[in-house]
Design an enzyme around this catalytic site. Structure first.
Site, PDB file in Angstrom:
ATOM      1  N   ASP A   1       0.766  -1.075  -0.011  1.00  0.00           N
ATOM      2  CA  ASP A   1       0.057  -0.020  -0.007  1.00  0.00           C
ATOM      3  C   ASP A   1       0.997   1.306   0.070  1.00  0.00           C
ATOM      4  O   ASP A   1       1.740   1.471   0.835  1.00  0.00           O
ATOM      5  CB  ASP A   1      -0.855  -0.033   1.355  1.00  0.00           C
TER       6      ASP A   1
ATOM      7  N   ASP B   1      -4.219   2.974  -4.512  1.00  0.00           N
ATOM      8  CA  ASP B   1      -3.018   2.845  -4.718  1.00  0.00           C
ATOM      9  C   ASP B   1      -2.283   1.633  -3.940  1.00  0.00           C
ATOM     10  O   ASP B   1      -1.362   1.462  -3.457  1.00  0.00           O
ATOM     11  CB  ASP B   1      -2.246   4.124  -4.068  1.00  0.00           C
TER      12      ASP B   1
ATOM     13  N   LYS C   1      -3.719  14.134  10.061  1.00  0.00           N
ATOM     14  CA  LYS C   1      -3.913  13.713   8.702  1.00  0.00           C
ATOM     15  C   LYS C   1      -4.921  14.570   8.121  1.00  0.00           C
ATOM     16  O   LYS C   1      -5.075  14.961   6.940  1.00  0.00           O
ATOM     17  CB  LYS C   1      -4.333  12.299   8.519  1.00  0.00           C
TER      18      LYS C   1
END
Length: 256
Positions: free
Chosen positions: A16, A245, A90
């Site tokens: 990942d 991704d 984040k």
């Protein structure tokens, strides 16, 4: 069937990407520290890094060093320092590539801490968080500005923004829209009411282009990388499955 699953060749391996937008930026800027924090290159310890955990500790230290310029009460600052979570960090810094503003960051801070902070307190903290980002990562900030300005310049010349890579070309062409009210008959309430529609015009939206150019640029590069990975694995007939991704394959193909 059970024997096949016990064979190590059939145990799936997942890879990942870690903060892929900042991986791409660290590559373009040759920023070794950011490349290690996003696991683009190995760290000296060999351990997997977490960019947002690192930013949380750096931000906590920065807030402590600059607490005197924060126009909030001491006990509120202690709450921010002690309850600064990875999730909040984040939320604040990952969407910067999308053009996240200080006001939006303030809203995230207020939502995270609830009724403890009013909008004024949250805005002061958000401004300091933004100042931290600009001071600590000026190369990334300047790269984002440069890419956005190129897009704005194209739109200002009344031209679409084109991104070209060997596989495809992306045309970015945002147009302004105007609100138009129309009457519709609502069957539930059995009467007419007005609704507002956004109707596109022939005028290019330079403001939206300014905000969106960098993120579209990064998304295209991200897609290009993903397609090249699949292309490489397909060439050797390797099993591969992708979700955004995230790449999943078998151990014998992972190193390739």
């Amino acid at each position: 069937a059970l024997g096949s699953f016990r064979d190590w060749n059939w145990v799936p391996v997942t890879q990942d990407a870690s903060a892929s937008a900042y991986q791409i930026m660290s590559y373009l800027l040759l920023n070794k520290q950011m490349a290690m924090l996003t696991n683009l290159i190995p760290s000296p310890s060999g351990e997997i890094q977490d960019l947002y955990v690192y930013l949380r500790e750096e931000l906590r230290f920065y807030l402590r060093e600059n607490r005197d310029i924060l126009d909030i009460q001491s006990y509120k600052f202690e709450i921010v320092e002690s309850q600064l979570t990875r999730k909040l960090v984040k939320t604040l810094f990952m969407p910067l590539i999308y053009g996240k503003s200080v006001i939006t960051m303030a809203g995230d801070i207020r939502e995270s801490f609830g009724s403890l902070f009013n909008m004024k307190d949250s805005y002061h903290i958000a401004r300091l968080c933004r100042a931290f980002w600009v001071e600590k990562y000026p190369d990334i900030v300047n790269l984002m500005k440069l890419i956005n300005l190129i897009g704005w310049f194209c739109a200002f010349r009344d031209e679409p923004v084109k991104y070209s890579i060997p596989l495809f070309t992306t045309n970015q062409d945002y147009m302004r829209s105007i609100p138009v009210q129309i009457k519709v008959y609502d069957r539930q309430i059995k009467k007419e009411r007005r609704v507002t529609l956004r109707v596109p015009t022939n005028d290019r939206d330079t403001r939206k282009t300014l905000i969106a150019t960098c993120v579209n640029f990064i998304h295209q590069k991200d897609a290009f990388i993903a397609m090249k990975v699949v292309e490489r694995l397909s060439a050797i007939n390797a099993l591969v499955y992708t979700v955004h991704d995230n790449f999943i394959t078998t151990p014998d193909s992972a190193a390739k």
